[in-house]
Design an enzyme around this catalytic site. Structure first.
Site, PDB file in Angstrom:
ATOM      1  N   ASP A  13       0.816  -1.223   0.000  1.00  0.00           N
ATOM      2  CA  ASP A  13       0.000   0.000   0.000  1.00  0.00           C
ATOM      3  C   ASP A  13       0.846   1.267   0.000  1.00  0.00           C
ATOM      4  O   ASP A  13       0.446   2.287   0.574  1.00  0.00           O
ATOM      5  CB  ASP A  13      -0.967   0.041   1.203  1.00  0.00           C
ATOM      6  CG  ASP A  13      -1.801  -1.206   1.296  1.00  0.00           C
ATOM      7  OD1 ASP A  13      -2.320  -1.629   0.251  1.00  0.00           O
ATOM      8  OD2 ASP A  13      -1.924  -1.767   2.402  1.00  0.00           O
ATOM      9  N   HIS A  41      -4.414  -1.952  -5.841  1.00  0.00           N
ATOM     10  CA  HIS A  41      -3.790  -0.682  -6.202  1.00  0.00           C
ATOM     11  C   HIS A  41      -4.906   0.310  -6.445  1.00  0.00           C
ATOM     12  O   HIS A  41      -5.849  -0.002  -7.173  1.00  0.00           O
ATOM     13  CB  HIS A  41      -3.044  -0.800  -7.525  1.00  0.00           C
ATOM     14  CG  HIS A  41      -1.826  -1.646  -7.454  1.00  0.00           C
ATOM     15  ND1 HIS A  41      -0.893  -1.526  -6.466  1.00  0.00           N
ATOM     16  CD2 HIS A  41      -1.366  -2.595  -8.281  1.00  0.00           C
ATOM     17  CE1 HIS A  41       0.076  -2.382  -6.689  1.00  0.00           C
ATOM     18  NE2 HIS A  41      -0.187  -3.045  -7.770  1.00  0.00           N
ATOM     19  N   GLY A 415       0.011  14.067  -3.931  1.00  0.00           N
ATOM     20  CA  GLY A 415      -1.433  13.895  -4.094  1.00  0.00           C
ATOM     21  C   GLY A 415      -1.696  12.667  -4.935  1.00  0.00           C
ATOM     22  O   GLY A 415      -0.786  12.175  -5.610  1.00  0.00           O
TER      23      GLY A 415
HETATM   24  P1  GDP Z   1      -0.556   0.364  -3.700  1.00  0.00           P
HETATM   25  O1  GDP Z   1      -1.190  -0.965  -3.440  1.00  0.00           O
HETATM   26  O2  GDP Z   1       0.894   0.364  -3.334  1.00  0.00           O
HETATM   27  O3  GDP Z   1      -0.805   0.869  -5.073  1.00  0.00           O
HETATM   28  O4  GDP Z   1      -1.211   1.403  -2.699  1.00  0.00           O
HETATM   29  P2  GDP Z   1      -2.768   1.706  -2.439  1.00  0.00           P
HETATM   30  O5  GDP Z   1      -3.434   1.956  -3.693  1.00  0.00           O
HETATM   31  O6  GDP Z   1      -3.368   0.737  -1.498  1.00  0.00           O
HETATM   32  O7  GDP Z   1      -2.626   3.036  -1.563  1.00  0.00           O
HETATM   33  C1  GDP Z   1      -2.257   4.183  -2.069  1.00  0.00           C
HETATM   34  C2  GDP Z   1      -3.384   5.191  -1.806  1.00  0.00           C
HETATM   35  O8  GDP Z   1      -2.854   6.456  -1.645  1.00  0.00           O
HETATM   36  C3  GDP Z   1      -4.367   5.333  -2.956  1.00  0.00           C
HETATM   37  O9  GDP Z   1      -5.621   5.681  -2.458  1.00  0.00           O
HETATM   38  C4  GDP Z   1      -3.785   6.483  -3.768  1.00  0.00           C
HETATM   39  O10 GDP Z   1      -4.726   7.154  -4.561  1.00  0.00           O
HETATM   40  C5  GDP Z   1      -3.277   7.347  -2.674  1.00  0.00           C
HETATM   41  N1  GDP Z   1      -2.089   8.123  -2.996  1.00  0.00           N
HETATM   42  C6  GDP Z   1      -1.010   7.735  -3.718  1.00  0.00           C
HETATM   43  N2  GDP Z   1      -0.080   8.691  -3.719  1.00  0.00           N
HETATM   44  C7  GDP Z   1      -0.574   9.710  -2.964  1.00  0.00           C
HETATM   45  C8  GDP Z   1      -0.054  10.967  -2.544  1.00  0.00           C
HETATM   46  O11 GDP Z   1       1.070  11.365  -2.846  1.00  0.00           O
HETATM   47  N3  GDP Z   1      -0.848  11.729  -1.726  1.00  0.00           N
HETATM   48  C9  GDP Z   1      -2.086  11.342  -1.338  1.00  0.00           C
HETATM   49  N4  GDP Z   1      -2.785  12.147  -0.556  1.00  0.00           N
HETATM   50  N5  GDP Z   1      -2.602  10.151  -1.713  1.00  0.00           N
HETATM   51  C10 GDP Z   1      -1.854   9.347  -2.511  1.00  0.00           C
END
Ligand code: GDP
Length: 424
Positions: A13, A41, A415
């Site tokens: 995550d 993701h 973001g």
């Molecule tokens: P993954 O499994 O590694 O892709 O991670 P997840 O999707 O579970 O978690 C990442 C979450 O953080 C998602 O809801 C993204 O939209 C959000 N996200 C990713 N990068 C950023 C960031 O730089 N800032 C913010 N506020 N949210 C982010």
């Protein structure tokens, strides 16, 4: 041509989906090479918000070829439903651009059942499985008791193989767990309903990859979860059942000879963790709740609240080394904007001795975090698009992490949107 892997450095995550979605612009092929639908993701782009579980994050760019490699746990039902979901939102999946390896093994309904039965048997000792059948699936794969996706294209062979496996699996279901037996007809009906629609996409993906490489195309390998959940080098036994390391990408994608030029490790500006197991930097109570809310730390698959804490540089450095990361992407820096001082775990105290080495898993329960604090910036940074425009305290935070982790931080994400990124 340069090939890259995008991997998680911590417990998963970290925002890998967001980074793959951003970087697919530079690549022609995106391959998922391990894991199944047990993690998600989240990708936010102009088409909306998507929680992807099995589909590679390159599906949003029509010119990109997307592949599910042989190392992936393919659950036909979940995959088919996910394909229909994204197609409903206008993302086309055509057999010329989306391929499932004929050598990928299929997660069957009994894997999910066994996952739930085992968690119930373990009761308060449970691992916090997402009950997607992943552990029983990979156990069966190692025992050579799975159906390969390519077998869907050979019906008479498939029937005989399912018959054999049903007889064997019923022993475990009924004699070990006292559960209801399954039948060949039941399994074949399920495969017909959910496996048949996938047939046009199944093929020799190793050949697709080799040809893409020969034609000078760039390949991006997309991992699920993070280094600390890796089957071999993670926090055993609280790991996943597959290899989340970049080093596994060539094997799990079916192209063992491929050379990875870049390994981009994704690190979150703080820590989060789903499920059970040691999480040394964990915060509790109000401190945790505030961070969880600020970061929206609720599981993409289950919606359950994630455990959270400050960035753990002991675990993160271990993850950087295990992944062999050549560059880092730091995500969610904007989430820390509410803090006037930012705690950072720099060492562990194990039995009264401070160490910056990540302990052997069995010793993690003894480890206590040693925190320092760095100055916060206390202003909204989500519209910053250049390094120069970040407040000095935010730059100092990034530079401190970079120095301690001994790996260049090339991307800073502020973001979830595609363009909310600072390149260094
Ligand atoms: P993954 O499994 O590694 O892709 O991670 P997840 O999707 O579970 O978690 C990442 C979450 O953080 C998602 O809801 C993204 O939209 C959000 N996200 C990713 N990068 C950023 C960031 O730089 N800032 C913010 N506020 N949210 C982010």
């Amino acid at each position: 041509m340069a090939h890259s892997a995008i991997v998680g450095i911590n417990w998963g995550d970290e925002g890998k989906g967001r980074m793959v979605d951003l970087l697919t612009e530079e690549y022609d092929v995106v391959v998922r090479y391990q894991g199944g639908g047990n993690a998600g993701h989240t990708v936010v782009n102009e088409r909306g918000t998507f929680a992807l579980h099995l589909l590679p994050s390159g599906i949003f760019r029509p010119e990109v070829i997307n592949i599910l490699g042989n190392g992936v746990a393919v659950d036909c039902e979940n995959l088919w439903k996910e394909m229909q979901e994204v197609e409903k939102k206008g993302v086309a999946l055509h057999p010329s651009h989306f391929f499932i390896s004929e050598r990928a093994s299929l997660v069957l309904p009994w894997h999910r059942d066994l996952d739930a039965l085992e968690e119930a048997r373990l009761a308060d000792q449970k691992f916090g499985s997402t009950k997607q059948g992943i552990a029983p699936f990979y156990a069966d794969k190692a025992a050579k008791k799975t159906i390969l996706a390519g077998e869907l294209l050979h019906p008479s062979h498939l029937r005989a193989h399912v018959e054999q496996l049903v007889e064997w699996k019923n022993l475990t279901l009924t004699k070990v767990y006292g559960a209801k037996p399954t039948s060949t007809e039941e399994v074949l009906a399920w495969l017909d309903q959910y496996g048949s629609p996938l047939k046009p996409y199944i093929g020799n993906t190793a050949k697709v990859l080799r040809e893409a490489d020969r034609c000078g195309k760039r390949i991006l390998f997309e991992a699920q979860l993070g280094a600390l959940r890796d089957l071999d080098l993670g926090i055993h036994p609280y790991t996943t059942s597959s290899n989340a390391l970049a080093a596994y990408a060539p094997v799990g994608s079916g192209y063992p000879a491929v050379k990875l030029d870049n390994v981009i490790g994704v690190v979150k500006a703080y820590s989060s963790c789903v499920g059970e197991g040691p999480f040394t930097c964990e915060w509790f109570g109000e401190q945790a709740e505030t961070l969880r809310k600020a970061g929206g730390e609720y599981g993409a698959k289950t919606g359950r609240p994630r455990r959270v804490g400050p960035i753990d540089l002991v675990a993160t450095r271990y993850g950087v080394q295990a992944q062999g990361a050549t560059a880092l992407a730091l995500t969610k820096l904007d989430v820390l904007s509410y803090l006037s001082e930012i705690p950072v775990v720099v060492r562990y105290d194990v039995d009264g001795e401070e160490t910056d080495a990540f302990p052997f898993p069995a010793c993690l329960d003894e480890a206590k975090p040693v925190e320092i604090t760095l100055p916060g910036w206390k202003q909204d940074i989500s519209s910053c698009r250049t390094w120069a425009s970040l407040p000095q305290e935010a730059k100092d935070y990034v530079l401190y992490l970079e120095k301690t982790l001994d790996c260049p931080i090339r991307y800073v994400s502020v973001g979830p949107e595609r363009d909310a990124i600072i390149l260094r």
